[in-house]
Write a protein that holds these residues in place. Structure first.
Motif, mmCIF file in Angstrom:
data_model
loop_
_atom_site.group_PDB
_atom_site.id
_atom_site.type_symbol
_atom_site.label_atom_id
_atom_site.label_comp_id
_atom_site.label_asym_id
_atom_site.label_seq_id
_atom_site.Cartn_x
_atom_site.Cartn_y
_atom_site.Cartn_z
ATOM 1 N N ARG A 108 -5.739 -5.071 3.337
ATOM 2 C CA ARG A 108 -4.278 -4.912 3.425
ATOM 3 C C ARG A 108 -3.912 -3.981 4.576
ATOM 4 O O ARG A 108 -2.979 -4.251 5.345
ATOM 5 C CB ARG A 108 -3.722 -4.318 2.116
ATOM 6 N N LEU A 128 0.807 -1.223 0.000
ATOM 7 C CA LEU A 128 0.000 0.000 0.000
ATOM 8 C C LEU A 128 0.846 1.282 0.000
ATOM 9 O O LEU A 128 0.321 2.358 0.300
ATOM 10 C CB LEU A 128 -0.943 0.036 1.217
ATOM 11 N N THR A 139 -9.185 -11.148 -5.575
ATOM 12 C CA THR A 139 -8.655 -10.354 -4.455
ATOM 13 C C THR A 139 -8.304 -11.269 -3.290
ATOM 14 O O THR A 139 -7.279 -11.087 -2.625
ATOM 15 C CB THR A 139 -9.691 -9.293 -4.014
ATOM 16 N N ARG A 152 -0.618 4.204 -1.632
ATOM 17 C CA ARG A 152 -1.950 4.616 -1.181
ATOM 18 C C ARG A 152 -1.948 5.067 0.279
ATOM 19 O O ARG A 152 -3.000 5.329 0.854
ATOM 20 C CB ARG A 152 -2.920 3.435 -1.327
ATOM 21 N N GLU A 154 -8.000 -3.340 -0.457
ATOM 22 C CA GLU A 154 -7.038 -2.390 0.121
ATOM 23 C C GLU A 154 -7.270 -2.217 1.617
ATOM 24 O O GLU A 154 -6.327 -2.129 2.404
ATOM 25 C CB GLU A 154 -7.155 -1.026 -0.575
ATOM 26 N N MET A 160 -11.046 3.527 0.030
ATOM 27 C CA MET A 160 -10.329 2.344 -0.449
ATOM 28 C C MET A 160 -11.246 1.170 -0.758
ATOM 29 O O MET A 160 -12.317 1.038 -0.168
ATOM 30 C CB MET A 160 -9.307 1.907 0.602
#
Ligand code: ADP
Ligand code: MG
Length: 280
Positions: free
Chosen positions: A156, A138, A183, A141, A153, A149
């Motif tokens: 994560r 990440l 994912t 981001r 994400e 997100m």
């Protein structure tokens, strides 16, 4: 001493009491997990998976039996030690990644939060947050808010947060339950990366049998007990587990196939033990 398992459960019992009703969620469960192992736990809904994770994570007290994690005795430790254990010795990842996240803060601020609460220095906090966000993919981001997100994400970020205070044990309860399969695959790979990079012991609960491809070993739970085991050490062959009293569980499909009800005969032969149905 090094041979001692990191997690040791023997004859573990957990009874949930609600009003006057008792539910025996763990019914004498035996489990050993080595330090640094990546373990999957599968089982149908209600089999006791979450109860087991909550016990190992110090969120729930076992009712009886033995539960040791890294030498901590979860049955006998004081409420205060259990509190410290929960904060420092274990990281949790939930099905809803958002459960551990503050939506209006950035990913980086979210990862920094548990370290600041634990009294770590600003320098340490900032350095570790950047490193962890890089480890979970990440980096680019990290200055975005959680709110914006995707589910993957957020999961994560949740993994980075769980690792913030360097727990030796990471517990994940259906972490891919709300993610699409592509994912989910990336998240499974991420758990493997994390286990390799940080040497943490990782236990992932799932009802997705796919998980077998991504972990070292999978144990199957049925009715609050470990019933099956499969992994590299079993040559990819499913094993049925004996409990500590030597009881053997025959899978339901096998019982149905052979018309086995409540009794069988046992004969020893040159090749092994022959179990036969009894006409009842
Ligand atoms: P799983 O995660 O495998 O679906 P759980 O550990 O959540 O299974 O539940 C095991 C059993 O314990 C179920 O019968 C469930 O209804 C019961 N149970 C779980 N948590 C509680 C609770 N807090 N209070 C009462 N019963 C519970
Ligand atoms: Mg559950």
């Amino acid at each position: 001493m090094n041979d001692a398992p990191f997690v040791l459960c023997e004859n573990l019992v957990k009874i949930h009491k609600v009003a006057n009703i008792e539910v025996v969620a763990l019914q004498g469960l035996d489990l050993r997990v080595q330090r640094g192992e990546l373990l999957g736990i599968v089982g149908s809904s209600g089999s006791g998976k979450s109860t087991l994770l909550n016990v190992l994570g110090g969120l729930d007290r076992p009712s009886a039996g033995k539960a040791l994690v890294g030498g901590h005795n979860l049955l006998t430790m004081s409420a205060r030690s259990l509190n410290d254990y929960r904060r420092g010795a274990v990281g949790f990842v939930w099905q809803q990644g958002g459960r551990n996240l503050v939506p209006y803060l950035t990913a980086r601020q979210n990862v920094e939060l548990p370290m600041l609460l634990a009294g770590r220095s600003l320098w340490h906090t900032s350095k570790r947050a950047v490193e962890l966000l890089d480890a979970v993919g990440l980096s680019k981001r990290m200055n975005h808010t959680i709110r914006g997100m995707s589910g993957g994400e957020q999961q994560r970020a949740a993994i980075a947060i769980a690792l913030a205070n360097e727990p030796p044990l990471l517990l994940a309860d259906e972490p891919t339950g709300e993610l699409d399969s592509a994912t989910a695959l990336m998240i499974y790979q991420l758990f493997r990366d994390i286990q390799t990079r940080y040497g943490v012991t990782v236990i992932i609960v799932s009802h997705d049998r796919e998980i077998a491809r991504h972990v070292d070993r999978v144990v199957g739970i049925q009715d609050g007990k470990v019933a099956t085991e499969i992994g590299l050490h079993t040559g990819g062959v499913m094993r049925t587990v004996l409990d500590s009293a030597g009881r053997l569980q025959l899978p339901k499909a096998v019982r149905q196939q052979y018309g086995i009800a409540s009794q069988v005969t046992i004969e020893t032969t040159d090749e092994g033990i022959l179990v036969k149905p009894v006409e009842e």
